[in-house]
Design a protein around this motif. Structure first.
Motif: not given
Ligand SMILES: O=[N+]([O-])c1ccc(O[C@@H]2O[C@H](CO)[C@@H](O[C@@H]3O[C@H](CO)[C@@H](O[C@@H]4O[C@H](CO)[C@@H](O)[C@H](O)[C@H]4O)[C@H](O)[C@H]3O)[C@H](O)[C@H]2O)cc1
Ligand SMILES: [Mg+2]
Length: 364
Positions: A191-200, A251-257
């Protein structure tokens, strides 16, 4: 700009059983193998795995393999080239085992550009008719998410990002598709890592100009997670994303967003036996109890996932267990790590035999 690839970069093509790995099996493994394991070993030698270009000296072999593939395709084969770009300066910044040849402090940035990436680009240009799929720099961006507290990673961050952008731009050819390394469910799936990962990852993708050939992200390179776990292993306790499929679907929808419409490939080379001997999900070195996993295929059952692939060649060590060695990493000395183990990348016979015995599906 070449039209955006709507199709699967692996569709309609076969994996190339690269001579480097099959020679390891035939010259290093076979002679001392029990007769009962020989059929499984020869089956493994025929499975197409990615060729790691982990030194500048290995780059010319890409030319050799692509010439071989071109010849075979002219005779009716439908092979593709699959390679790992893996030589960043200050490589593998949070571990000691896979320390590379280039150092930021020793002109590594310029060498990486002119003696590594540019050389790879020049070779690719010679084979416009061969399909080439690339994994880009395992363990690099993932460390930027979770290990900025490690001085070597903090010092390397700007360089890793800039050189990744450089590679994505220079290797952007019509016959190439690239997958950035996205760690695995137990690394960036938290949870703590997946958001920042999508942004990076999206930041890198957009900084490079959203190149057509950047198809997405590879997960589980050199790791052991199931693509689709029957039940979540105990070690994944606390994480919603206990296998690679859950990680990818989250992960995929966060990256697409964030503007990165990523597709995925998953390294299943050592994911056949679940659970493994990991005592903690962060155990990554020569994990006991692992087995060769699902064979490379585009039949993944998930439209986000282009293919299961074998990236880490099973039988090559993840790191030495010799505590006096310069590249000794404590993870290779843990209870879950198979010992004694040779240097990263070198042949590890006893581990190879274990992978054969634990293979699922069975090899022969
Ligand atoms: O309960 N919670 O909410 C919660 C939240 C956060 C938690 O923290 C997370 O814990 C994770 C472990 O669970 C950590 O993941 C490990 O990170 C290591 C790098 O630091 C990786 O090592 C690399 O592995 C590569 C092969 O995969 C090697 O090639 C390479 O040489 C080697 O360096 C391990 O795979 C990977 O499993 C995360 O960082 C960490 O952020 C934990 C719990
Ligand atoms: Mg490694």
């Amino acid at each position: 700009v070449a039209p955006r690839a709507a199709s699967n970069p692996f569709a309609g093509r076969d994996f190339y059983a690269n001579p480097y790995y099959s020679s390891e099996v035939y010259t290093l493994a076979m002679p001392s193998l029990a007769a009962s394991l020989k059929p499984a070993a020869s089956a493994v030698a025929k499975v197409g795995s990615f060729v790691w270009m982990d030194t500048m000296a290995k780059v010319p072999t890409m030319d050799t393999y692509l010439a071989d593939i071109k010849r075979k395709n002219a005779a009716g084969a439908k092979l593709m080239g699959t390679f790992v770009v893996y030589d960043l300066p200050d490589r593998d910044c949070a571990a000691l085992a896979s320390n590379g040849e280039l150092k930021i402090a020793d002109g590594g940035v310029n060498k990486y550009k002119t003696q590594y990436i540019d050389k790879i680009a020049a070779i690719i240009k010679k084979y416009p008719d061969v399909k080439i799929n690339l994994v880009i720099e395992p363990d690099s961006l993932a460390n930027m998410i979770t290990n900025m507290g490690v001085p070597k990673c903090a010092n390397a961050a700007a360089t890793y990002k800039a050189l990744t952008v450089y590679a994505l731009q220079k290797l952007d050819f019509a016959n190439v598709d690239m997958y950035l390394d996205g760690g695995h469910a137990g690394w960036l799936g938290w949870e703590a890592n997946i958001g920042p990962s999508a942004k990076l990852f999206a930041e890198i993708y957009k900084s490079a100009g959203s190149p057509r050939s950047v198809r997405g992200i590879v997960t589980n390179v050199s790791n052991y997670n199931a693509f689709r776990a029957a039940s979540c292993p105990a070690i994944t306790q606390g994480s919603r994303n206990c296998d690679e499929e859950r990680y990818i679907n989250a992960f995929a929808p966060l990256l697409r967003a964030e503007g990165f419409p990523a597709h995925f490939i998953v390294d299943t080379g050592r994911s056949g036996k679940q659970p493994t001997g990991q005592q903690a999900w962060g155990d990554w070195c020569n994990v006991s109890g692992a087995g060769f996993g699902p064979r490379p295929t585009t039949k993944t059952g998930n439209e986000l996932v282009d293919a299961f692939v074998w990236v880490k060649p099973g039988g090559e060590s993840d790191g030495t267990s010799d505590q006096s060695a310069a590249r000794y990493d404590g993870f290779c000395g843990k209870a879950s790590a198979f010992k004694p183990a040779p240097e990263a990348g070198t042949w590890f016979q006893a581990y190879f035999e274990m992978l054969l015995k634990n293979a699922n599906p069975a090899l022969a």
